[in-house]
Design a protein around this motif. Structure first.
Motif, mmCIF file in Angstrom:
data_model
loop_
_atom_site.group_PDB
_atom_site.id
_atom_site.type_symbol
_atom_site.label_atom_id
_atom_site.label_comp_id
_atom_site.label_asym_id
_atom_site.label_seq_id
_atom_site.Cartn_x
_atom_site.Cartn_y
_atom_site.Cartn_z
ATOM 1 N N ARG A 146 0.819 -1.079 -0.099
ATOM 2 C CA ARG A 146 -0.095 0.455 0.154
ATOM 3 C C ARG A 146 0.947 1.411 0.242
ATOM 4 N N LYS A 147 1.934 1.570 0.851
ATOM 5 C CA LYS A 147 2.732 2.962 0.944
ATOM 6 C C LYS A 147 3.812 2.383 -0.245
ATOM 7 N N LEU A 148 4.098 1.309 -1.224
ATOM 8 C CA LEU A 148 4.995 1.340 -2.183
ATOM 9 C C LEU A 148 4.080 2.010 -3.080
ATOM 10 N N ALA A 149 2.245 1.232 -3.229
ATOM 11 C CA ALA A 149 1.526 2.404 -4.253
ATOM 12 C C ALA A 149 1.808 3.392 -4.538
ATOM 13 N N ALA A 150 1.499 4.449 -3.146
ATOM 14 C CA ALA A 150 1.265 5.454 -3.250
ATOM 15 C C ALA A 150 2.446 6.320 -2.867
ATOM 16 N N LEU A 151 3.350 5.861 -2.882
ATOM 17 C CA LEU A 151 5.381 6.917 -3.297
ATOM 18 C C LEU A 151 5.007 6.326 -4.436
ATOM 19 N N SER A 152 4.505 5.200 -5.900
ATOM 20 C CA SER A 152 4.700 5.073 -6.762
ATOM 21 C C SER A 152 4.136 5.608 -7.815
ATOM 22 N N ASP A 153 2.534 6.375 -6.893
ATOM 23 C CA ASP A 153 1.688 6.569 -7.968
ATOM 24 C C ASP A 153 0.278 5.782 -8.909
ATOM 25 N N LEU A 154 1.339 4.984 -8.288
ATOM 26 C CA LEU A 154 -0.081 3.648 -8.877
ATOM 27 C C LEU A 154 -0.852 2.815 -8.043
ATOM 28 N N SER A 155 -1.622 1.725 -8.201
ATOM 29 C CA SER A 155 -2.631 0.806 -7.591
ATOM 30 C C SER A 155 -1.864 -0.071 -6.590
ATOM 31 N N ASN A 177 3.628 -1.934 -18.611
ATOM 32 C CA ASN A 177 3.496 0.086 -18.979
ATOM 33 C C ASN A 177 4.694 0.480 -19.138
ATOM 34 N N VAL A 178 5.436 0.328 -19.660
ATOM 35 C CA VAL A 178 6.043 1.796 -19.272
ATOM 36 C C VAL A 178 6.023 2.568 -18.337
ATOM 37 N N ASP A 179 5.157 3.604 -18.423
ATOM 38 C CA ASP A 179 4.855 4.611 -17.505
ATOM 39 C C ASP A 179 4.548 4.190 -16.054
ATOM 40 N N SER A 180 3.695 3.177 -15.496
ATOM 41 C CA SER A 180 4.021 2.710 -14.858
ATOM 42 C C SER A 180 5.061 1.897 -13.915
ATOM 43 N N LEU A 181 5.976 1.134 -15.399
ATOM 44 C CA LEU A 181 7.264 0.846 -14.652
ATOM 45 C C LEU A 181 8.427 1.578 -13.874
ATOM 46 N N MET A 182 8.522 3.385 -15.139
ATOM 47 C CA MET A 182 9.047 3.893 -14.995
ATOM 48 C C MET A 182 8.445 4.578 -13.406
ATOM 49 N N LYS A 183 7.097 4.632 -12.681
ATOM 50 C CA LYS A 183 7.240 5.445 -12.134
ATOM 51 C C LYS A 183 7.216 4.945 -10.898
ATOM 52 N N LEU A 184 7.072 3.519 -11.413
ATOM 53 C CA LEU A 184 8.463 2.206 -9.682
ATOM 54 C C LEU A 184 9.346 2.315 -9.723
ATOM 55 N N VAL A 185 10.122 2.666 -10.572
ATOM 56 C CA VAL A 185 11.803 2.413 -10.377
ATOM 57 C C VAL A 185 12.039 4.172 -10.215
ATOM 58 N N GLU A 186 11.376 5.261 -10.024
ATOM 59 C CA GLU A 186 11.729 6.540 -9.672
ATOM 60 C C GLU A 186 11.035 6.298 -8.352
ATOM 61 N N ALA A 187 10.572 5.869 -8.028
ATOM 62 C CA ALA A 187 9.898 5.757 -6.869
ATOM 63 C C ALA A 187 10.433 5.094 -6.218
ATOM 64 N N LEU A 188 11.399 3.981 -6.009
ATOM 65 C CA LEU A 188 12.256 3.655 -5.153
ATOM 66 C C LEU A 188 13.315 3.788 -5.242
ATOM 67 N N SER A 189 13.730 4.508 -6.304
ATOM 68 C CA SER A 189 15.588 5.103 -6.204
ATOM 69 C C SER A 189 15.290 6.716 -5.568
#
Length: 97
Positions: free
Chosen positions: A19-28, A45-57
């Motif tokens: 849930r916290k990762l979803a909030a940080l990455s703006d994903l569901s 989705n490339v956009d979703s993957l980029m959001k995820l990687v950016e949030a982790l970084s």
């Protein structure tokens, strides 16, 4: 880019739930669940993957790619030397939550 195992390990290093990762990455949350349920490389989705990687970084996780320099070789994750603290759901500055 990133494997499901790296994603689960990154969350564990940060001490955050899906849930916290979803909030940080703006994903569901279901998107995060689907990504973590895969085996091998996460596809989507490339956009979703980029959001995820950016949030982790941004949270302080460094992804180690298959061909990156690492003493033991192979993929992995590690915390950046000056990883920021992530506020938990209770609003404190701890990494738990």
């Amino acid at each position: 880019m990133i494997t499901a195992a790296q994603l689960r390990a990154a969350r564990a290093l940060l001490g955050i739930d899906q849930r916290k990762l979803a909030a940080l990455s703006d994903l569901s949350v279901p998107t995060i669940q689907r990504m973590e349920a895969r085996s091998g490389l996460i596809r989507g989705n490339v956009d979703s993957l980029m959001k995820l990687v950016e949030a982790l970084s941004t949270a302080g996780v460094e992804l180690i790619g298959e061909d990156s320099v690492s003493p033991a070789g192979g993929r992995g994750v590690r915390l950046k030397p000056s990883a920021p603290k992530i506020p938990n759901a209770a609003g404190t500055n701890g990494m738990e939550g």
